[in-house]
Design a protein around this motif. Structure first.
Motif, PDB file in Angstrom:
ATOM      1  N   PRO A   5       0.816  -1.216   0.000  1.00 42.50           N
ATOM      2  CA  PRO A   5       0.000   0.000   0.000  1.00 42.50           C
ATOM      3  C   PRO A   5       0.848   1.263   0.000  1.00 42.50           C
ATOM      4  N   LYS A   6       1.938   1.269   0.729  1.00 41.54           N
ATOM      5  CA  LYS A   6       2.788   2.461   0.749  1.00 41.54           C
ATOM      6  C   LYS A   6       3.431   2.684  -0.612  1.00 41.54           C
ATOM      7  N   LEU A   7       3.886   1.614  -1.264  1.00 37.76           N
ATOM      8  CA  LEU A   7       4.462   1.763  -2.599  1.00 37.76           C
ATOM      9  C   LEU A   7       3.415   2.290  -3.562  1.00 37.76           C
ATOM     10  N   SER A   8       2.192   1.821  -3.443  1.00 41.88           N
ATOM     11  CA  SER A   8       1.127   2.311  -4.306  1.00 41.88           C
ATOM     12  C   SER A   8       0.884   3.789  -4.090  1.00 41.88           C
ATOM     13  N   CYS A   9       0.920   4.227  -2.853  1.00 43.46           N
ATOM     14  CA  CYS A   9       0.710   5.639  -2.542  1.00 43.46           C
ATOM     15  C   CYS A   9       1.775   6.500  -3.186  1.00 43.46           C
ATOM     16  N   ILE A  10       3.018   6.124  -3.037  1.00 43.20           N
ATOM     17  CA  ILE A  10       4.109   6.933  -3.560  1.00 43.20           C
ATOM     18  C   ILE A  10       4.084   6.935  -5.086  1.00 43.20           C
ATOM     19  N   ALA A  11       3.853   5.800  -5.680  1.00 45.05           N
ATOM     20  CA  ALA A  11       3.800   5.748  -7.138  1.00 45.05           C
ATOM     21  C   ALA A  11       2.683   6.637  -7.662  1.00 45.05           C
ATOM     22  N   ALA A  12       1.534   6.584  -7.038  1.00 50.13           N
ATOM     23  CA  ALA A  12       0.426   7.422  -7.474  1.00 50.13           C
ATOM     24  C   ALA A  12       0.776   8.892  -7.323  1.00 50.13           C
ATOM     25  N   LEU A  13       1.501   9.231  -6.282  1.00 49.81           N
ATOM     26  CA  LEU A  13       1.922  10.619  -6.077  1.00 49.81           C
ATOM     27  C   LEU A  13       2.698  11.136  -7.272  1.00 49.81           C
ATOM     28  N   VAL A  14       3.693  10.416  -7.668  1.00 51.18           N
ATOM     29  CA  VAL A  14       4.531  10.927  -8.728  1.00 51.18           C
ATOM     30  C   VAL A  14       3.794  10.890 -10.055  1.00 51.18           C
ATOM     31  N   PHE A  15       2.904   9.941 -10.239  1.00 52.29           N
ATOM     32  CA  PHE A  15       2.096   9.954 -11.453  1.00 52.29           C
ATOM     33  C   PHE A  15       1.313  11.253 -11.513  1.00 52.29           C
ATOM     34  N   ALA A  43      -3.695   4.808   1.234  1.00 49.16           N
ATOM     35  CA  ALA A  43      -3.264   3.824   2.225  1.00 49.16           C
ATOM     36  C   ALA A  43      -2.732   4.483   3.493  1.00 49.16           C
ATOM     37  N   GLY A  44      -3.363   5.601   3.890  1.00 52.63           N
ATOM     38  CA  GLY A  44      -2.980   6.258   5.126  1.00 52.63           C
ATOM     39  C   GLY A  44      -1.734   7.119   5.051  1.00 52.63           C
ATOM     40  N   SER A  45      -1.136   7.276   3.884  1.00 53.32           N
ATOM     41  CA  SER A  45       0.049   8.105   3.706  1.00 53.32           C
ATOM     42  C   SER A  45      -0.273   9.256   2.768  1.00 53.32           C
ATOM     43  N   THR A  46       0.430  10.367   2.971  1.00 49.97           N
ATOM     44  CA  THR A  46       0.270  11.523   2.101  1.00 49.97           C
ATOM     45  C   THR A  46       1.633  11.962   1.594  1.00 49.97           C
ATOM     46  N   CYS A  47       1.701  12.260   0.310  1.00 54.84           N
ATOM     47  CA  CYS A  47       2.914  12.776  -0.305  1.00 54.84           C
ATOM     48  C   CYS A  47       2.572  14.092  -0.997  1.00 54.84           C
ATOM     49  N   CYS A  75       7.098  12.633   1.762  1.00 54.55           N
ATOM     50  CA  CYS A  75       6.077  11.614   2.007  1.00 54.55           C
ATOM     51  C   CYS A  75       6.073  11.190   3.464  1.00 54.55           C
ATOM     52  N   SER A  76       4.886  10.931   3.971  1.00 55.04           N
ATOM     53  CA  SER A  76       4.771  10.372   5.319  1.00 55.04           C
ATOM     54  C   SER A  76       5.035   8.873   5.238  1.00 55.04           C
ATOM     55  N   GLY A  77       5.342   8.256   6.356  1.00 55.30           N
ATOM     56  CA  GLY A  77       5.489   6.802   6.401  1.00 55.30           C
ATOM     57  C   GLY A  77       6.842   6.272   5.987  1.00 55.30           C
ATOM     58  N   GLY A  78       7.841   7.118   5.790  1.00 54.88           N
ATOM     59  CA  GLY A  78       9.192   6.648   5.499  1.00 54.88           C
ATOM     60  C   GLY A  78       9.454   6.225   4.062  1.00 54.88           C
ATOM     61  N   ALA A  79       8.552   6.482   3.158  1.00 57.11           N
ATOM     62  CA  ALA A  79       8.740   6.124   1.755  1.00 57.11           C
ATOM     63  C   ALA A  79       9.396   7.280   1.011  1.00 57.11           C
ATOM     64  N   GLN A 109      10.691   1.855  -0.275  1.00 55.12           N
ATOM     65  CA  GLN A 109      10.202   1.710   1.090  1.00 55.12           C
ATOM     66  C   GLN A 109      11.198   0.802   1.793  1.00 55.12           C
ATOM     67  N   SER A 110      11.856   1.325   2.821  1.00 52.44           N
ATOM     68  CA  SER A 110      12.911   0.603   3.511  1.00 52.44           C
ATOM     69  C   SER A 110      14.018   0.289   2.502  1.00 52.44           C
ATOM     70  N   ILE A 111      14.335  -0.970   2.275  1.00 55.24           N
ATOM     71  CA  ILE A 111      15.401  -1.314   1.327  1.00 55.24           C
ATOM     72  C   ILE A 111      14.848  -1.829  -0.004  1.00 55.24           C
ATOM     73  N   VAL A 112      13.549  -1.806  -0.181  1.00 49.70           N
ATOM     74  CA  VAL A 112      12.916  -2.330  -1.386  1.00 49.70           C
ATOM     75  C   VAL A 112      12.636  -1.190  -2.365  1.00 49.70           C
ATOM     76  N   SER A 113      13.181  -1.315  -3.596  1.00 48.13           N
ATOM     77  CA  SER A 113      12.923  -0.344  -4.668  1.00 48.13           C
ATOM     78  C   SER A 113      12.123  -1.014  -5.766  1.00 48.13           C
ATOM     79  N   CYS A 114      11.122  -0.280  -6.280  1.00 46.04           N
ATOM     80  CA  CYS A 114      10.259  -0.788  -7.340  1.00 46.04           C
ATOM     81  C   CYS A 114      10.061   0.321  -8.366  1.00 46.04           C
TER      82      CYS A 114
END
Length: 164
Positions: A5-15, A43-47, A75-79, A109-114
């Motif tokens: 969910p956090k990855l989805s939030c961040i991706a949508a932000l930049v889109f 998903a509870g995060s805002t960018c 971004c909130s949530g460390g992403a 998010q953390s050490i995972v890049s997508c």
């Protein structure tokens, strides 16, 4: 797992960054300064980001400078998120819509890049302003860990942009 969910939030932000808009000026109002602010909540995060540079003002076809989006994303949530392309937008003022050509983003998010790509993302104008919100879209994974979802989806209205 909270990663997807956090990855989805961040991706949508930049889109969202791909679709410059204006809240202060009406379609026939004063000229904007070729800058765009944006936000996404999911998903509870805002960018958010502010003062990204556009090559022109809507309704002219324009390009959003990825380096100015990337330098201001918070971004909130460390992403974190990085826009890998300079999206080009076209506007249809009669229909009150905009379309961005290609959005290429890497989210971490953390050490995972997508990385994800989306084409022909649609945007809807709010009345006679230059405020736009996204139409629903799906971005496909272009690279990254096996932990990355194969695609991400953005709900209609989950992102907004404003030229000023």
């Amino acid at each position: 797992m909270r990663l997807a969910p956090k990855l989805s939030c961040i991706a949508a932000l930049v889109f969202a960054a791909a679709a410059g808009v204006s809240t202060a000026a009406s379609a026939a109002g004063p000229a904007a300064s070729q800058q765009v602010d944006g936000s996404i909540t999911a998903a509870g995060s805002t960018c958010t980001w502010a003062d990204a540079t556009a090559s022109a003002n809507p309704p002219s076809t324009l390009t959003i400078d990825r380096s100015t989006v990337n330098s201001g994303v918070s971004c909130s949530g460390g992403a974190s998120a990085t826009l890998n392309s300079d999206p080009t937008l076209t506007f249809d003022d009669t229909a009150g819509t905009a379309t961005s050509d290609l959005i290429d983003i890497t989210v971490k998010q953390s050490i995972v890049s997508c990385s994800y790509k989306a084409t022909n993302v649609g945007w809807t104008r709010d009345g006679s302003t230059r405020a736009y919100t996204n139409k629903a879209f799906t971005a496909s994974k272009s690279s990254g860990s096996f932990l990355c979802p194969s695609s991400i989806s953005a709900e209609p209205g989950s992102a907004s942009l404003h030229f000023h």
